[in-house]
Scaffold this motif. Structure first.
Motif, mmCIF file in Angstrom:
data_model
loop_
_atom_site.group_PDB
_atom_site.id
_atom_site.type_symbol
_atom_site.label_atom_id
_atom_site.label_comp_id
_atom_site.label_asym_id
_atom_site.label_seq_id
_atom_site.Cartn_x
_atom_site.Cartn_y
_atom_site.Cartn_z
ATOM 1 N N ILE A 28 43.169 -29.643 30.138
ATOM 2 C CA ILE A 28 42.006 -29.250 30.929
ATOM 3 C C ILE A 28 42.052 -29.967 32.269
ATOM 4 C CG2 ILE A 28 39.488 -29.193 31.035
ATOM 5 C CD1 ILE A 28 39.499 -28.995 27.988
ATOM 6 N N ILE A 29 41.963 -29.180 33.327
ATOM 7 C CA ILE A 29 41.999 -29.681 34.694
ATOM 8 C C ILE A 29 40.657 -29.367 35.342
ATOM 9 C CG2 ILE A 29 43.202 -29.595 36.919
ATOM 10 C CD1 ILE A 29 44.955 -30.546 34.539
ATOM 11 N N THR A 30 40.034 -30.380 35.972
ATOM 12 C CA THR A 30 38.734 -30.182 36.607
ATOM 13 C C THR A 30 38.873 -29.335 37.866
ATOM 14 O OG1 THR A 30 38.863 -32.115 38.056
ATOM 15 C CG2 THR A 30 37.996 -32.468 35.814
ATOM 16 N N ALA A 31 37.741 -28.921 38.413
ATOM 17 C CA ALA A 31 37.732 -28.146 39.649
ATOM 18 C C ALA A 31 38.366 -28.937 40.795
ATOM 19 C CB ALA A 31 36.303 -27.748 40.002
ATOM 20 N N ASP A 32 38.340 -30.269 40.703
ATOM 21 C CA ASP A 32 38.948 -31.125 41.728
ATOM 22 C C ASP A 32 40.434 -31.373 41.484
ATOM 23 O OD1 ASP A 32 36.491 -31.397 43.013
ATOM 24 O OD2 ASP A 32 35.978 -33.208 41.885
ATOM 25 N N GLY A 33 40.972 -30.823 40.391
ATOM 26 C CA GLY A 33 42.387 -30.979 40.091
ATOM 27 C C GLY A 33 42.733 -32.184 39.250
ATOM 28 N N ASP A 34 41.733 -32.859 38.674
ATOM 29 C CA ASP A 34 41.976 -34.036 37.846
ATOM 30 C C ASP A 34 42.249 -33.643 36.401
ATOM 31 O OD1 ASP A 34 41.494 -35.809 40.006
ATOM 32 O OD2 ASP A 34 39.341 -35.667 39.652
ATOM 33 N N ASP A 35 43.191 -34.319 35.776
ATOM 34 C CA ASP A 35 43.533 -34.110 34.376
ATOM 35 C C ASP A 35 42.499 -34.856 33.523
ATOM 36 O OD1 ASP A 35 44.623 -34.495 31.772
ATOM 37 O OD2 ASP A 35 46.649 -34.275 32.554
ATOM 38 N N VAL A 36 41.741 -34.142 32.719
ATOM 39 C CA VAL A 36 40.660 -34.728 31.924
ATOM 40 C C VAL A 36 41.199 -35.744 30.914
ATOM 41 C CG1 VAL A 36 38.810 -34.232 30.268
ATOM 42 C CG2 VAL A 36 39.133 -32.753 32.262
ATOM 43 N N ALA A 37 42.308 -35.448 30.256
ATOM 44 C CA ALA A 37 42.872 -36.377 29.279
ATOM 45 C C ALA A 37 43.283 -37.683 29.952
ATOM 46 C CB ALA A 37 44.058 -35.739 28.568
ATOM 47 N N ALA A 38 43.920 -37.601 31.104
ATOM 48 C CA ALA A 38 44.335 -38.813 31.827
ATOM 49 C C ALA A 38 43.121 -39.622 32.255
ATOM 50 C CB ALA A 38 45.185 -38.441 33.037
ATOM 51 N N ALA A 39 42.057 -38.946 32.671
ATOM 52 C CA ALA A 39 40.834 -39.653 33.069
ATOM 53 C C ALA A 39 40.226 -40.398 31.892
ATOM 54 C CB ALA A 39 39.824 -38.672 33.655
ATOM 55 N N MET A 40 40.188 -39.765 30.729
ATOM 56 C CA MET A 40 39.635 -40.420 29.544
ATOM 57 C C MET A 40 40.501 -41.618 29.139
ATOM 58 S SD MET A 40 36.790 -39.003 28.737
ATOM 59 C CE MET A 40 36.503 -39.484 27.039
ATOM 60 N N LEU A 41 41.815 -41.481 29.227
ATOM 61 C CA LEU A 41 42.703 -42.592 28.911
ATOM 62 C C LEU A 41 42.499 -43.753 29.877
ATOM 63 C CD1 LEU A 41 45.981 -40.623 28.151
ATOM 64 C CD2 LEU A 41 44.687 -42.000 26.509
ATOM 65 N N SER A 42 42.330 -43.447 31.155
ATOM 66 C CA SER A 42 42.181 -44.508 32.154
ATOM 67 C C SER A 42 40.890 -45.297 31.964
ATOM 68 C CB SER A 42 42.256 -43.943 33.574
ATOM 69 O OG SER A 42 41.095 -43.201 33.889
ATOM 70 N N LEU A 43 39.873 -44.649 31.400
ATOM 71 C CA LEU A 43 38.602 -45.323 31.133
ATOM 72 C C LEU A 43 38.619 -46.077 29.799
ATOM 73 C CD1 LEU A 43 36.185 -42.456 32.229
ATOM 74 C CD2 LEU A 43 36.626 -44.613 33.446
ATOM 75 N N GLY A 44 39.696 -45.903 29.046
ATOM 76 C CA GLY A 44 39.771 -46.527 27.728
ATOM 77 C C GLY A 44 38.894 -45.821 26.715
ATOM 78 N N LEU A 45 38.555 -44.572 26.983
ATOM 79 C CA LEU A 45 37.690 -43.807 26.084
ATOM 80 C C LEU A 45 38.474 -42.797 25.254
ATOM 81 C CD1 LEU A 45 34.642 -43.357 28.451
ATOM 82 C CD2 LEU A 45 34.901 -44.960 26.537
ATOM 83 N N ALA A 46 39.771 -43.003 25.204
ATOM 84 C CA ALA A 46 40.669 -42.204 24.368
ATOM 85 C C ALA A 46 41.947 -43.010 24.208
ATOM 86 C CB ALA A 46 40.963 -40.859 25.021
ATOM 87 N N ARG A 47 42.736 -42.619 23.222
ATOM 88 C CA ARG A 47 44.056 -43.216 23.037
ATOM 89 C C ARG A 47 45.049 -42.076 22.874
ATOM 90 N NH1 ARG A 47 45.620 -42.535 17.970
ATOM 91 N NH2 ARG A 47 44.080 -42.293 16.327
ATOM 92 N N VAL A 48 46.312 -42.368 23.133
ATOM 93 C CA VAL A 48 47.311 -41.319 22.953
ATOM 94 C C VAL A 48 47.413 -40.992 21.468
ATOM 95 C CG1 VAL A 48 48.656 -41.864 25.021
ATOM 96 C CG2 VAL A 48 49.235 -42.953 22.868
ATOM 97 N N ASP A 49 47.692 -39.748 21.173
ATOM 98 C CA ASP A 49 47.810 -39.281 19.794
ATOM 99 C C ASP A 49 49.204 -39.632 19.280
ATOM 100 O OD1 ASP A 49 47.882 -37.931 17.384
ATOM 101 O OD2 ASP A 49 47.019 -36.087 18.181
ATOM 102 N N ASP A 50 49.248 -40.478 18.275
ATOM 103 C CA ASP A 50 50.528 -40.913 17.707
ATOM 104 C C ASP A 50 51.264 -39.790 16.992
ATOM 105 O OD1 ASP A 50 49.966 -43.501 18.583
ATOM 106 O OD2 ASP A 50 49.002 -44.038 16.691
ATOM 107 N N ASP A 51 50.570 -38.704 16.673
ATOM 108 C CA ASP A 51 51.162 -37.629 15.886
ATOM 109 C C ASP A 51 51.835 -36.548 16.728
ATOM 110 O OD1 ASP A 51 50.312 -38.868 13.578
ATOM 111 O OD2 ASP A 51 48.437 -37.746 13.490
#
Length: 112
Positions: A61-84
């Motif tokens: 998912i890419i925002t209207a501003d062109g930002d990758d939502v998954a990368a944004a969540m990872l950068s905030l520490g509000l997600a982790r990479v999926d080990d699977d």
């Protein structure tokens, strides 16, 4: 995320990352942050663009501003990479920085 295209509704699960849900530590903050990052109703680009039975698995998912939502969540520490799954190296790098900065899930607030 719940997405709408006209009257059509689909649920999208972000690919390559795991976001806290339910009673998990930081789940409410993660949910609010997803709404903020995606613009709370603004247009987003989704790949794959077509849901199957109302669900888009492993969505990019890419925002209207062109930002990758998954990368944004990872950068905030509000997600982790999926080990699977085979995660893109850029996501591993973003998570590594969040760990080093001890933000979100890596801050120790969820310990114990």
């Amino acid at each position: 995320l719940v997405l709408y295209r006209g009257l059509e509704r689909a649920t999208a699960a972000l690919g390559n990352i795991v976001v806290p849900t339910g009673d998990d530590c930081l789940s409410a903050i993660a949910t609010d942050s997803l709404a903020f990052i995606t613009g709370g109703g603004q247009a987003v680009a989704v790949r794959p663009p077509t849901p199957r039975q109302g669900l888009i698995d492993d969505a990019e998912i890419i925002t209207a501003d062109g930002d990758d939502v998954a990368a944004a969540m990872l950068s905030l520490g509000l997600a982790r990479v999926d080990d699977d799954v085979r995660t893109p190296s850029e996501y591993l790098e973003v998570e590594s920085v969040a760990r080093e900065q001890e933000v979100g899930l890596w801050s120790g607030v969820c310990d114990g």
